[in-house]
Design a protein around this motif. Structure first.
Motif, PDB file in Angstrom:
ATOM      1  N   VAL A 244       0.854  -1.190   0.000  1.00 20.23           N
ATOM      2  CA  VAL A 244       0.000   0.000   0.000  1.00 20.23           C
ATOM      3  C   VAL A 244       0.889   1.238   0.000  1.00 20.23           C
ATOM      4  O   VAL A 244       2.105   1.154   0.155  1.00 20.23           O
ATOM      5  CB  VAL A 244      -0.946   0.022   1.226  1.00 20.23           C
ATOM      6  CG1 VAL A 244      -1.971  -1.092   1.145  1.00 20.23           C
ATOM      7  CG2 VAL A 244      -0.161  -0.069   2.532  1.00 20.23           C
ATOM      8  N   ALA A 245       0.257   2.394  -0.134  1.00 20.26           N
ATOM      9  CA  ALA A 245       1.024   3.639  -0.220  1.00 20.26           C
ATOM     10  C   ALA A 245       1.814   3.907   1.055  1.00 20.26           C
ATOM     11  O   ALA A 245       3.004   4.226   1.014  1.00 20.26           O
ATOM     12  CB  ALA A 245       0.081   4.802  -0.519  1.00 20.26           C
ATOM     13  N   ASP A 246       1.161   3.781   2.202  1.00 21.47           N
ATOM     14  CA  ASP A 246       1.819   4.039   3.486  1.00 21.47           C
ATOM     15  C   ASP A 246       0.963   3.445   4.594  1.00 21.47           C
ATOM     16  O   ASP A 246      -0.057   2.789   4.334  1.00 21.47           O
ATOM     17  CB  ASP A 246       2.029   5.549   3.707  1.00 21.47           C
ATOM     18  CG  ASP A 246       0.760   6.363   3.519  1.00 21.47           C
ATOM     19  OD1 ASP A 246      -0.307   5.939   4.045  1.00 21.47           O
ATOM     20  OD2 ASP A 246       0.802   7.404   2.844  1.00 21.47           O
ATOM     21  N   ALA A 247       1.364   3.670   5.836  1.00 20.14           N
ATOM     22  CA  ALA A 247       0.686   3.039   6.977  1.00 20.14           C
ATOM     23  C   ALA A 247      -0.780   3.448   7.097  1.00 20.14           C
ATOM     24  O   ALA A 247      -1.594   2.684   7.623  1.00 20.14           O
ATOM     25  CB  ALA A 247       1.430   3.369   8.272  1.00 20.14           C
ATOM     26  N   SER A 248      -1.135   4.637   6.590  1.00 23.42           N
ATOM     27  CA  SER A 248      -2.524   5.087   6.705  1.00 23.42           C
ATOM     28  C   SER A 248      -3.470   4.256   5.854  1.00 23.42           C
ATOM     29  O   SER A 248      -4.692   4.286   6.060  1.00 23.42           O
ATOM     30  CB  SER A 248      -2.643   6.563   6.310  1.00 23.42           C
ATOM     31  OG  SER A 248      -2.444   6.735   4.914  1.00 23.42           O
ATOM     32  N   GLU A 249      -2.937   3.496   4.877  1.00 25.56           N
ATOM     33  CA  GLU A 249      -3.771   2.699   3.988  1.00 25.56           C
ATOM     34  C   GLU A 249      -3.928   1.248   4.451  1.00 25.56           C
ATOM     35  O   GLU A 249      -4.550   0.440   3.758  1.00 25.56           O
ATOM     36  CB  GLU A 249      -3.197   2.723   2.569  1.00 25.56           C
ATOM     37  CG  GLU A 249      -3.223   4.097   1.921  1.00 25.56           C
ATOM     38  CD  GLU A 249      -4.634   4.649   1.772  1.00 25.56           C
ATOM     39  OE1 GLU A 249      -5.543   3.874   1.409  1.00 25.56           O
ATOM     40  OE2 GLU A 249      -4.825   5.850   2.042  1.00 25.56           O
ATOM     41  N   GLU A 250      -3.377   0.901   5.602  1.00 26.30           N
ATOM     42  CA  GLU A 250      -3.535  -0.450   6.129  1.00 26.30           C
ATOM     43  C   GLU A 250      -4.974  -0.669   6.594  1.00 26.30           C
ATOM     44  O   GLU A 250      -5.633   0.253   7.075  1.00 26.30           O
ATOM     45  CB  GLU A 250      -2.574  -0.681   7.291  1.00 26.30           C
ATOM     46  CG  GLU A 250      -1.110  -0.619   6.871  1.00 26.30           C
ATOM     47  CD  GLU A 250      -0.160  -0.857   8.042  1.00 26.30           C
ATOM     48  OE1 GLU A 250      -0.642  -1.203   9.147  1.00 26.30           O
ATOM     49  OE2 GLU A 250       1.067  -0.700   7.850  1.00 26.30           O
ATOM     50  N   GLN A 251      -5.472  -1.906   6.434  1.00 23.14           N
ATOM     51  CA  GLN A 251      -6.826  -2.259   6.846  1.00 23.14           C
ATOM     52  C   GLN A 251      -6.779  -3.419   7.843  1.00 23.14           C
ATOM     53  O   GLN A 251      -5.784  -4.139   7.937  1.00 23.14           O
ATOM     54  CB  GLN A 251      -7.671  -2.667   5.634  1.00 23.14           C
ATOM     55  CG  GLN A 251      -7.820  -1.598   4.579  1.00 23.14           C
ATOM     56  CD  GLN A 251      -8.751  -2.011   3.449  1.00 23.14           C
ATOM     57  OE1 GLN A 251      -9.668  -2.827   3.638  1.00 23.14           O
ATOM     58  NE2 GLN A 251      -8.540  -1.452   2.268  1.00 23.14           N
ATOM     59  N   LYS A 252      -7.860  -3.592   8.569  1.00 18.60           N
ATOM     60  CA  LYS A 252      -7.988  -4.709   9.505  1.00 18.60           C
ATOM     61  C   LYS A 252      -8.792  -5.822   8.856  1.00 18.60           C
ATOM     62  O   LYS A 252      -9.760  -5.565   8.142  1.00 18.60           O
ATOM     63  CB  LYS A 252      -8.655  -4.250  10.806  1.00 18.60           C
ATOM     64  CG  LYS A 252      -7.834  -3.255  11.603  1.00 18.60           C
ATOM     65  CD  LYS A 252      -8.488  -2.949  12.947  1.00 18.60           C
ATOM     66  CE  LYS A 252      -7.664  -1.942  13.727  1.00 18.60           C
ATOM     67  NZ  LYS A 252      -6.315  -2.461  14.042  1.00 18.60           N
ATOM     68  N   PHE A 253      -8.397  -7.074   9.103  1.00 14.65           N
ATOM     69  CA  PHE A 253      -9.060  -8.230   8.525  1.00 14.65           C
ATOM     70  C   PHE A 253      -9.608  -9.124   9.637  1.00 14.65           C
ATOM     71  O   PHE A 253      -9.031  -9.210  10.728  1.00 14.65           O
ATOM     72  CB  PHE A 253      -8.101  -9.038   7.654  1.00 14.65           C
ATOM     73  CG  PHE A 253      -7.492  -8.252   6.533  1.00 14.65           C
ATOM     74  CD1 PHE A 253      -8.277  -7.511   5.665  1.00 14.65           C
ATOM     75  CD2 PHE A 253      -6.116  -8.243   6.343  1.00 14.65           C
ATOM     76  CE1 PHE A 253      -7.723  -6.791   4.629  1.00 14.65           C
ATOM     77  CE2 PHE A 253      -5.550  -7.522   5.313  1.00 14.65           C
ATOM     78  CZ  PHE A 253      -6.350  -6.791   4.455  1.00 14.65           C
ATOM     79  N   SER A 254     -10.700  -9.795   9.317  1.00 13.93           N
ATOM     80  CA  SER A 254     -11.286 -10.775  10.222  1.00 13.93           C
ATOM     81  C   SER A 254     -10.998 -12.167   9.689  1.00 13.93           C
ATOM     82  O   SER A 254     -11.298 -12.469   8.530  1.00 13.93           O
ATOM     83  CB  SER A 254     -12.802 -10.549  10.333  1.00 13.93           C
ATOM     84  OG  SER A 254     -13.402 -11.566  11.108  1.00 13.93           O
TER      85      SER A 254
END
Length: 273
Positions: free
Chosen positions: A178-188
């Motif tokens: 991803v571009a940077d840490a702000s674009e990280e998502q949480k997964f279940s």
């Protein structure tokens, strides 16, 4: 029709394609550059999406219009009525489909002034969007010893769906660029997941070697594995070559797909395995 590829991985389809005109129900920001559009309405009846990496053809309205042109399916493909202009279209993976609620989620990456990004950036409840497909679904057994899942932002919906469907005790190794840490998502997931986020930190999407290097330096666990990798088309080539030709991975258990291509506005998904 069902075409078997192996006992563990097989494709079902092709399915009859219907183009639907769906209504925007909700718009939910996920990250600074990803927005989730929830679609529904009467026309969603009969829609189905059974595979984690299904893709649908999304049809966008012309600028200034609320409804897109919706073709019908003829014997040789989509058919427009006299005077109708072919709508702009892109391929997207359904992030979630709830047949009971009649809701379909599509995640859009906001990355510029293209028809998809421009539409998604301004979408609001009541807007309309065309959706056709999926034409087929890839089914993957849940009893592999482990799973390799990797890709960029465009691959996140498919990776997230795969993680959600894996049973408790399954092992998944995941790399996402991803571009940077702000674009990280949480997964279940119930699986035993090892996740590494790869940050471009200013580099242009599709220009890095982050995914390739991460996969090449991975200490592959023993046992049978299924590898799924998607992203920019040219960046996928060395990864496909490494898995199939250098590691000798079972070809039926590898899916490396170019979801998009730098400099090409409407690239069609490509996969050579």
């Amino acid at each position: 029709m069902t075409t078997s590829v192996s006992e563990k991985v097989y494709r079902r389809g092709p399915f009859p394609v219907k183009f639907r005109c769906l209504e925007v129900l909700r718009v939910t920001p996920i990250t600074p550059h990803v927005v989730r559009i929830t679609l529904g309405g009467e026309d969603i009846q009969g829609f189905h999406s059974e595979g984690a990496d299904d893709h649908v053809k999304v049809l966008f309205p012309e600028a200034g219009k609320q409804r897109p042109v919706i073709p019908t399916m003829g014997p040789t493909g989509p058919v427009l009525q006299p005077g109708e202009k072919k709508p702009d279209s892109r391929d997207y993976t359904p992030r979630r489909f709830d047949p009971v609620a009649g809701e379909l989620d599509l995640d859009f990456v906001l990355h510029g002034s293209g028809p998809a990004s421009s539409w998604a950036a301004q979408a609001k409840p009541g807007d309309m969007l065309g959706v056709g497909g999926p034409r087929g679904s890839l089914f993957v057994s849940n009893d592999f010893d482990w799973y390799l899942l990797a890709g960029d932002e465009t691959a996140i919906p498919a990776i997230a769906r795969r993680l959600e469907e894996l049973p408790e005790g399954a092992r998944a190794i995941v790399f996402i660029e991803v571009a940077d840490a702000s674009e990280e998502q949480k997964f279940s997931t119930r699986a035993n997941m090892t996740l590494k986020w790869l940050h471009r930190d200013g580099a242009e999407a599709g220009s890095t070697d982050l995914l390739n290097q991460s996969i090449r330096t991975l200490d592959f666990p023993p046992g049978d594995y299924f590898a799924w990798v998607s992203g920019e088309s040219l960046a996928m080539r060395p990864i496909r070559d490494y898995l199939l030709n250098e590691r000798g991975t079972n070809k039926s258990w590898v899916r490396v797909t170019g979801y998009w291509k730098r400099g090409h506005a409407d690239h069609v998904h490509d996969s050579k395995n």
